[in-house]
Every structure is written in structure tokens, then in C-alpha cells.
Design an enzyme around this catalytic site. Structure first.
Site, PDB file in Angstrom:
ATOM      1  CB  SER A 159     -11.239 -57.808   3.522  1.00 27.82           C
ATOM      2  OG  SER A 159     -11.992 -58.112   4.692  1.00 27.82           O
ATOM      3  CE  LYS A 185      -3.219 -63.397  -1.945  1.00 32.53           C
ATOM      4  NZ  LYS A 185      -4.593 -62.821  -1.983  1.00 32.53           N
ATOM      5  CG  HIS A 187      -7.767 -58.436   0.773  1.00 33.01           C
ATOM      6  ND1 HIS A 187      -8.862 -58.034   0.037  1.00 33.01           N
ATOM      7  CD2 HIS A 187      -8.214 -59.413   1.607  1.00 33.01           C
ATOM      8  CE1 HIS A 187      -9.924 -58.726   0.414  1.00 33.01           C
ATOM      9  NE2 HIS A 187      -9.560 -59.565   1.359  1.00 33.01           N
ATOM     10  CD  GLU A 264      -8.045 -60.100  14.314  1.00 31.05           C
ATOM     11  OE1 GLU A 264      -9.164 -59.731  13.912  1.00 31.05           O
ATOM     12  OE2 GLU A 264      -7.078 -59.343  14.435  1.00 31.05           O
ATOM     13  CB  CYS A 301     -11.905 -58.481  13.976  1.00 29.58           C
ATOM     14  SG  CYS A 301     -10.638 -57.242  14.251  1.00 29.58           S
TER      15      CYS A 301
END
Length: 528
Positions: A159, A185, A187, A264, A301
């Protein structure tokens, strides 16, 4: 700008067999953008995985130089995406144009990095043990080893990085470099962005003569499980929440043929502020640390989520300055409404815990994230309270004051695995607290000294991984050239004739790569 169809990408074709549609939204206003996307059906998920499986034999057998040309072509196509593309990404993510332009450069740069890796050939890990027919008491046969791609890889878009960790991000780049076709895939937070990048990848595939099915993309909120469980898929790359990553790991482990998931997931990235550094430059540290927490609205992150310092007048002064910094910060728009809800829930968890007090920041209301600063009692950390170990994705951090060196060591021992751990220190601090470094090595994948973790260089030496729950497998990285290792496996050839060996193992060494021959590095020809 290219028309956005909202159809799935399967085997080089577009497909829209389903009846469920998804809407792209403006991240700032919440208004619907003029793009709808068709959720992939179970049959389309199967077709995408089958297309990747069909492409795998031809794609992995291509000379590495051909795959490098493909990656360079992708980079060129991404660099060519213009102002209309940047505007679309900005609307879907609320990220500023400068950030998107920089991320676009990082994304194409990753592709070029892996093209370089392919051309230099070290990824093969070529090892040759020549036959020793006269060896006593037993002769040795000819043994040669190199690495090949695992097979089709499922990649889940992140995201918070709509380009660098998404459609053509590091997982896709490293999988393609390894010779593994990809099923991506998309988001749900930036589907139009994903489509435009996917089109760029397919243009590059056509220019480079790649097999159809080398890259596939599906839309939908309920399609990930079917993808991970599909027998053609041989590995998974994921960046996201701990809950989402664990669910994928459990699915992959429960398959008749278990496969690796490189996820992650969660990190609070502790920062240790040592005494002499606070005495010399405490006010500077407060402003730098605050800016790191605010960067990207705290949606990295590697955002510093936990700050540790030893009780002292200097630490108290630092805390006052940090509180003043937070009190002046404006509210920030997050990537999507779901992220804002998660942020508000995380703040509420902190507020409800005895031993945590709110230091600075306006009450969380409205459609933007209010920066927040908290202080937690060290006993919560020492007693293993999980609330301090949970990542809060947004512009907030928690400060913990410890009594002394011994309690700081205890606090570090209580921490879970992290992506990063940072020491802010002067030379005298490093002498006094040298024993912390081996401990930090056990806790994190990247150790920083007098820097801030929000900023990940894409290079050979970078590690963007760490012990669980930072990642599902601490042996890998999702950023840097070492990321290719996740999607390779070794194969040994015993007594094979030169004509049947991979080029990396042939006697003449036609690729000119550095190999380990009888235990010694060499680029020379071998054998007879």
C-alpha cells in the site's frame, strides 16, 4: 494518457470474465475516480498461474543477458511514464508529485540493478569440483553446481509504495531476474497506477521478445488465497501487515507442496539515544528524529516507532524538544481510508493502556492523521506487553526511559525482530555501550549509526529484512541485489557432458563469470 480498462492481465491478453467490480478512489477526498476494475474470477486466477507456469521453461532458459535486456526495457518504459501518470498516482495515494517522481526513479533503478546482476553472473553461484579419478581410497566424480529460478512467483503489491514495492517493484524485479514469471496481485489502493505500470511491463516484454505469460496481473480483494494455493506458484513475495503475511505463510505451509513466503510484515525500528550524544546535540536529534517520524506521514516500514534513552537531565530536555516538535506538526493525509482507521485504532490501543501517557499532539479526528507522541513505562517492555511491539502505521512514536545501561540491555532483549535498529552515539558512547552491538545484530537486519532508518538505498550491500515478525524469513532481503537469492535454488550436475551443462558451468566458461573451482575463485577455463 493510455486508456485504463480495468481488466486482468493474463498470458499477454486482457480478461474481464467476472461480475464484481472495484472502484478506484481519490485518497484525499474519497471521491470515486473514473476507473473501475473487474475482480478476477477463480478461473482467471487459475489461468494467470497457468500462463506463468507455461512461460517458465522458456523464460528461465533464456541467457541471462536476454533477461537483462528485458529488465532494462522495463526501466525505460517506466521512466517514460509522464506527467499524466504521476498525477494519477498522486490522486490514488495522496502522495506528492516529488515523492512519486523519486519513487519512479527508484523503481526503474531497481530494474537496472538486477540487469547488472544478471550481466556480471555472480547470481549463478557457480561451483565446480573437477573429477579426481586417481583419488584414494575412492575417486571423486565431476560435480558442478549453479542456481536456477524456483518457478512462477506470486507477488502482492504494497500500500505504501505504489511503485517501488508494487507492480514493478523489488519483488517483481528480483523474481524476473531469477528467471521466474510473475503473477502480481494489484493492491486495491492504487489499481489505476498498477494498470499503467503493468502496461509498461508488457510493452517491454514485447520489445524484448519475452514469452507470453512472463508477467500477469489480477485485481480483487478475495483472490490472494487462490493464487497462493495454486500448484503452479512456487514462491510468494509480500509486503504488508503481520496478520496478512501470517495468513499467507499458513496457506503456503498447508499446501500439498509447501512453498516459501517472503513476507515483510511488522517493525517498530528502535532507536537508542546514548547519553553523550544527547548531551552534545540533543536538540538537533529531537528535530531530526521528529522529521524521520513525519516523513511520508509515518507510512514507511522503517519509521522509528520506539525511542529508548537512559534517564538524565539531557534525556528530559530532549523529550521536551521532541514534544514541541510534534505539537507544531500539521495533520497529514494517509494513503487510504483503511489506513486512517487502522491508525486511529492503534492510537486508541495506546491510550487505553495503563503505563502509557500522551505527551503531544491534537486529538485524532477528521480525515487526516494527527501526529502523536507517547511515553511508555519501561515495565511494559520488560513484561512483554505486546502493545509496544505492534507497529502503528502513521505519524507517531513511543518514547521509553530506562534507568541505566543494564535496564537498556534488558529492554533490548525483550524486543521482537526488526528491520532496523539505530544507535545515536558519540565515540565515547560507542566505547561504553559496545556490548549492545552483538545484541542488536540478533534483533535487526540493518544496524544504523547516527542516521535515521527512513531511507533505504537500493544497492548490493543493503538488507531490508530481519528476524520475525519483521519478515517471515530472516535469511533474505526485499531490497538490494541479494533479493534475487529468494527465488533461486541450487542444482548439482554429476558427470554431465559439457554439451548438456548450463553455460555457467561449461569448461570454456563462455560467460566469463567468476566461479569456485576446486575451492578456489577462478575465471579460467577448466577441464579437458
Amino acid at each position: 494518457m493510455t486508456q485504463i480498462l480495468g481488466h486482468n492481465f493474463i498470458g499477454g491478453q486482457r480478461s474481464a470474465a467476472g461480475t464484481v467490480t472495484l472502484q478506484s478512489l481519490d485518497a484525499t477526498t474519497g471521491e470515486a475516480l473514473p476507473y473501475t476494475f473487474v475482480q478476477a474470477t477463480e478461473a482467471e486466477v487459475d489461468a494467470a498461474a497457468q500462463a506463468a507456469g507455461a512461460a517458465y521453461p522458456a523464460f528461465r532458459s533464456l541467457p541471462a543477458a536476454r533477461r537483462a535486456e528485458f529488465l532494462d526495457a522495463i526501466a525505460d518504459e517506466i521512466d517514460a511514464l509522464g506527467d499524466d501518470f504521476v498525477a494519477t498516482v498522486c490522486r490514488e495515494t495522496a502522495l506528492p508529485a516529488g515523492r512519486i517522481q523519486g519513487e519512479r526513479g527508484r523503481t526503474s533503478g531497481q530494474m537496472r540493478l538486477f540487469a547488472t546482476v544478471l550481466r556480471r553472473g555472480d547470481f549463478y553461484g557457480a561451483r565446480i569440483d573437477l573429477a579426481l579419478p586417481e583419488r584414494k581410497p575412492l575417486p571423486r566424480v565431476d560435480l558442478r553446481q549453479c542456481r536456477i529460478g524456483l518457478g512462477p512467483v506470486a507477488v502482492f503489491g504494497a500500500s505504501n509504495f505504489p511503485l517501488a514495492f508494487s507492480t514493478a517493484g523489488g519483488d517483481t524485479a528480483s523474481a524476473l531476474a531469477a528467471g521466474c514469471p510473475v503473477v502480481f496481485k494489484a493492491h486495491g489502493g492504487h489499481m489505476a497506477t498498477a494498470e499503467l505500470v503493468a502496461l509498461a511491463i508488457l510493452r517491454a516484454a514485447e520489445r524484448s521478445g519475452m514469452p507470453s505469460g512472463v508477467f500477469n496481473m489480477i485485481f480483487g480483494g478475495g483472490v490472494g488465497a487462490a493464487l497462493v494455493k495454486h500448484p503452479a506458484i512456487q514462491a510468494v513475495g509480500f509486503t504488508g501487515s503481520l496478520g496478512g503475511g501470517r495468513a499467507l505463510c499458513d496457506m503456503a505451509a498447508a499446501r500439498p507442496q509447501p512453498i516459501p513466503v517472503f513476507a515483510e510484515m511488522s517493525s517498530i525500528n528502535p532507536m537508542l539515544l546514548l547519553p553523550e550524544a544527547l548531551r552534545v546535540r540533543g536538540e538537533q536529534i529531537a528535530s531530526e528524529l521528529g522529521a524521520s517520524v513525519m516523513l511520508g506521514a509515518g507510512q514507511f516500514c522503517t519509521s522509528p516507532g520506539l525511542v529508548l534513552g537512559i534517564r538524565s537531565p539531557e534525556f528530559s530536555a530532549f523529550l521536551d524538544k521532541l514534544g514541541q516538535f510534534f505539537s507544531t506538526q500539521p495533520a497529514q493525509t494517509l494513503l487510504n481510508a483503511g489506513g486512517l482507521c487502522s491508525y486511529a485504532d492503534g492510537l486508541q490501543r495506546l491510550i487505553s493502556v495503563d503505563g502509557i501517557r500522551h505527551l503531544s499532539g491534537q486529538a485524532q479526528t477528521g480525515k487526516q492523521a494527527q501526529p502523536q507522541l507517547f511515553q511508555a513505562d519501561v515495565s511494559l517492555l520488560l513484561n512483554g506487553d505486546k502493545v509496544l511491539q505492534e507497529e502503528i502505521f502513521g505519524p507517531t512514536t513511543i518514547v521509553v526511559e530506562v534507568a541505566d545501561h543494564a535496564q537498556l540491555t534488558q529492554a533490548l532483549n525483550s524486543l521482537h525482530g526488526q528491520l532496523t535498529a539505530t544507535l545515536i552515539a558519540e565515540p565515547t558512547d560507542l566505547e561504553q555501550f559496545a556490548d549492545l552491538v552483538p545484541l542488536l545484530e540478533q534483533k535487526a537486519g540493518r544496524l544504523l549509526l547516527n542516521g535515521y532508518p527512513t531511507g533505504v538505498e537500493v544497492s548490493d550491500a543493503m538488507v531490508h529484512g530481519g528476524p520475525y515478525p519483521a519478515t517471515s524469513d530472516a535469511r533474505g532481503t526485499s531490497v538490494g541485489s541479494l533479493a534475487i537469492d529468494r527465488f533461486l535454488r541450487p542444482v548439482c550436475y554429476q558427470n554431465y557432458p559439457d554439451s548438456l551443462l548450463p553455460d555457467a558451468l561449461k569448461n570454456a566458461n563462455p560467460l566469463g563469470i567468476r566461479r569456485l573451482v576446486n575451492g578456489q575463485p577462478s575465471q579460467e577455463a577448466v577441464g579437458s
